[in-house]
Design an enzyme around this catalytic site. Structure first.
Site, PDB file in Angstrom:
ATOM      1  N   SER A  19      -3.334 -43.727 -84.523  1.00 34.73           N
ATOM      2  CA  SER A  19      -4.010 -42.581 -83.899  1.00 34.73           C
ATOM      3  C   SER A  19      -5.523 -42.571 -83.938  1.00 34.73           C
ATOM      4  CB  SER A  19      -3.504 -41.276 -84.502  1.00 34.73           C
ATOM      5  OG  SER A  19      -2.293 -40.933 -83.876  1.00 34.73           O
TER       6      SER A  19
ATOM      7  N   LYS B 268     -11.274 -33.816 -86.332  1.00 29.26           N
ATOM      8  CA  LYS B 268      -9.931 -33.603 -85.780  1.00 29.26           C
ATOM      9  C   LYS B 268      -9.322 -32.333 -86.379  1.00 29.26           C
ATOM     10  CE  LYS B 268      -5.629 -36.310 -85.177  1.00 29.26           C
ATOM     11  NZ  LYS B 268      -4.964 -37.595 -85.481  1.00 29.26           N
TER      12      LYS B 268
ATOM     13  N   SER C  70      -3.161 -39.962 -81.520  1.00 36.26           N
ATOM     14  CA  SER C  70      -3.296 -38.527 -81.441  1.00 36.26           C
ATOM     15  C   SER C  70      -4.730 -38.003 -81.604  1.00 36.26           C
ATOM     16  CB  SER C  70      -2.417 -37.878 -82.508  1.00 36.26           C
ATOM     17  OG  SER C  70      -2.851 -38.264 -83.797  1.00 36.26           O
TER      18      SER C  70
HETATM   19  N1  GLN Z   1       1.265 -42.439 -81.784  1.00 35.81           N
HETATM   20  C1  GLN Z   1       1.939 -42.602 -83.025  1.00 35.81           C
HETATM   21  C2  GLN Z   1       2.986 -41.547 -83.153  1.00 35.81           C
HETATM   22  O1  GLN Z   1       3.227 -40.887 -82.224  1.00 35.81           O
HETATM   23  C3  GLN Z   1       0.956 -42.558 -84.139  1.00 35.81           C
HETATM   24  C4  GLN Z   1       0.512 -41.203 -84.502  1.00 35.81           C
HETATM   25  C5  GLN Z   1      -0.558 -41.196 -85.525  1.00 35.81           C
HETATM   26  O2  GLN Z   1      -1.099 -42.235 -85.885  1.00 35.81           O
HETATM   27  N2  GLN Z   1      -0.841 -40.011 -86.014  1.00 35.81           N
HETATM   28  O3  GLN Z   1       3.569 -41.355 -84.180  1.00 35.81           O
END
Ligand code: GLN
Length: 479
Positions: free
Chosen positions: A178, A79, A154
């Site tokens: 994420s 990532k 994400s």
């Molecule tokens: N989707 C969640 C957010 O928008 C989690 C993001 C993540 O785990 N980096 O914060």
């Protein structure tokens, strides 16, 4: 079977038996990326030179008859918020568009030491803020199972790369879901380790008390292999912990808790059906199932959306147009008045809408007049959520829930409505707030769309989760 379809364990066996070389395996993936990346946009950067030189080194070891590690010669994707020395690391943000990582993240260093082959850096929601990978400054990743849909986020680039066989495995990061939510949307396995089990050194901080790096893989066995390599205390991250895994008990002895608060209105009935069917099947195999209650669950989302943006606002203060990346000064922009103007304009031009929204929310929650009403209150709620789990884990060994209330949604469907987007993490957020390990395992499909099951464990019980996961994969998974 094509080379690029192999799991880590299968590819390792073939490398050792000299049925394939790491060079050919790497080439097969690079070709695949060349063919597919335009459609799926999983990768932001492809590091072909690095990959091929790493692969050659492993092949040399094999040809000299030396013993190789299980990850040696195996190609992975990382990532793009995790640093790989000498390569671009953008966090999918314009503000870091040209940033080159000056050192390796500890997880990357460990993987390199084992000889794993780095194919490239994957797309994400800017600074890992989002649930669909649409918040990337460079374009949205598509779900390989249905190209009109999001891969989740994400870590959507990493999950899509694994699902489309554009890498053998990947690393993601998980702050509120994420790793697990995109794994669920793409039909692959994603493990968020216990807070402190994996070093965060070299992971661009989003919310430091929640972030963890973890594996996204094709099988539970592969997740175990990667977790064992990347975990452990790191002197460079004072929140990482020297830990002993809780000894995994045989699956037949486990008591599984089903929290009633996770089966709520608003969940897609098809998703609920899959999770309920999995539970029934477990029961039919004589696994003990117990209903439990996690009474503060309904506050998890609101608590997260105070704690997380507060930490975001502090962590992202470093991108000021002076120290890192994009700057109106370096752009030689006319009319910049003074230092404050440099800060404001660089951040406004360099950071995307969602990131700025969260910085503003966090700054507000931490400001003198509101700190106690919001941030301090949220921290207290966080403790209650943690205590819910502690109480539950006195009675049960693992907790099963859905990963997300619905399968992958259409690209563009939620992008203009951040609140609905936030809801797709309603089931994954509490384990982060409580620092617990949790995995997403494919459990079924709604039409062609994968649906994951979440398994949450006690701190440092990854072994138990993974053992149960392997049992689930073998006996229950429906595709
Ligand atoms: N989707 C969640 C957010 O928008 C989690 C993001 C993540 O785990 N980096 O914060």
């Amino acid at each position: 079977m094509e080379f690029y379809e192999l799991t880590i364990a299968e590819a390792h066996e073939k490398l050792v038996k000299k049925e394939i070389s790491s060079f050919d395996l790497t080439k097969a993936f690079l070709r695949r990326i060349e063919e597919l990346n335009e459609s799926f946009f999983s990768y932001l950067t492809v590091t072909s030179n690095l990959a091929l030189s790493q692969a050659k080194k492993v092949d040399d070891l094999i040809s000299r008859g030396e013993k190789i590690d299980i990850l040696a010669g195996i190609p992975l994707a990382i990532k793009d918020n995790i640093l790989v020395k000498g390569e671009k690391c953008t966090a999918a943000s314009k503000i870091l568009e040209d940033y080159i990582a000056p050192y390796d993240a500890t997880a990357v260093k460990k993987i390199k030491e084992k000889g794993s082959v780095i194919l490239g850096k994957t797309n994400l929601d800017e600074f890992a803020m989002g649930s669909s990978t649409e918040n990337s400054a460079f374009g949205a990743t598509k779900n390989p199972r249905d190209i009109s849909r999001v891969p989740g986020g994400s870590s959507g680039g990493s999950a899509a790369a694994v699902a489309a066989n554009m890498c053998c495995y990947a690393l993601g990061s998980d702050t509120g879901g994420s790793i697990r939510q995109p794994a669920s949307f793409c039909g692959v396995v994603g493990l968020k380790p216990t807070y402190g089990a994996v070093s965060r050194y070299g992971l661009m901080a989003m919310a430091s008390s929640l972030d963890q790096i973890g594996p996204i893989t094709k099988t539970v066995e592969d997740a175990k292999i990667v977790f064992e390599v990347i975990s452990g205390k790191d002197p460079l991250d004072s929140t990482s912990i020297e830990f002993q895994q809780i000894v995994a008990r045989p699956v037949s002895d486990l008591i599984i808790g089903i929290p009633k608060e996770y089966f709520i209105k608003g969940t897609d009935p098809e998703v609920e059906k899959i999770i309920r069917a999995s539970i029934k099947k477990l029961e039919s195999l004589n696994i003990k199932i117990e209903e439990i209650s996690l009474p503060h669950t309904e506050y998890a989302l609101s608590c997260y959306y105070i704690v997380m943006p507060s930490e975001v606002s502090a962590n992202l203060a470093r991108y000021d147009g002076i120290k890192y990346g994009y700057s109106v000064v370096r752009q030689k922009r006319e009319g910049t008045k003074d230092l404050l103007d440099v800060y404001l304009r660089s951040r406004e031009e360099g950071l995307g809408e969602e990131v700025r929204r969260r910085i503003m929310l966090g700054t507000y929650a931490l400001s003198a007049g509101y700190y106690e009403a919001y941030y301090l209150k949220a921290q207290k709620v966080r403790t209650l959520i943690k205590q819910d789990f502690e109480k539950a884990f006195k009675k049960v060994d693992l907790i099963l829930t859905p990963v997300s209330p619905a399968p992958a949604f259409k690209i563009g469907e939620k992008i203009t409505d951040p609140l609905t987007m936030y809801l797709s993490d309603i089931f994954t957020i509490a384990p982060n707030l409580a620092g617990l390990p949790a995995i997403s395992i494919p459990a079924g499909k709604v039409g062609e769309l994968p649906v994951g099951l979440q398994v949450v464990g006690k701190p440092f019980s990854e072994n138990t989760i993974l053992e149960f996961g392997q049992f689930f994969e073998k006996n229950i998974k429906v595709f």
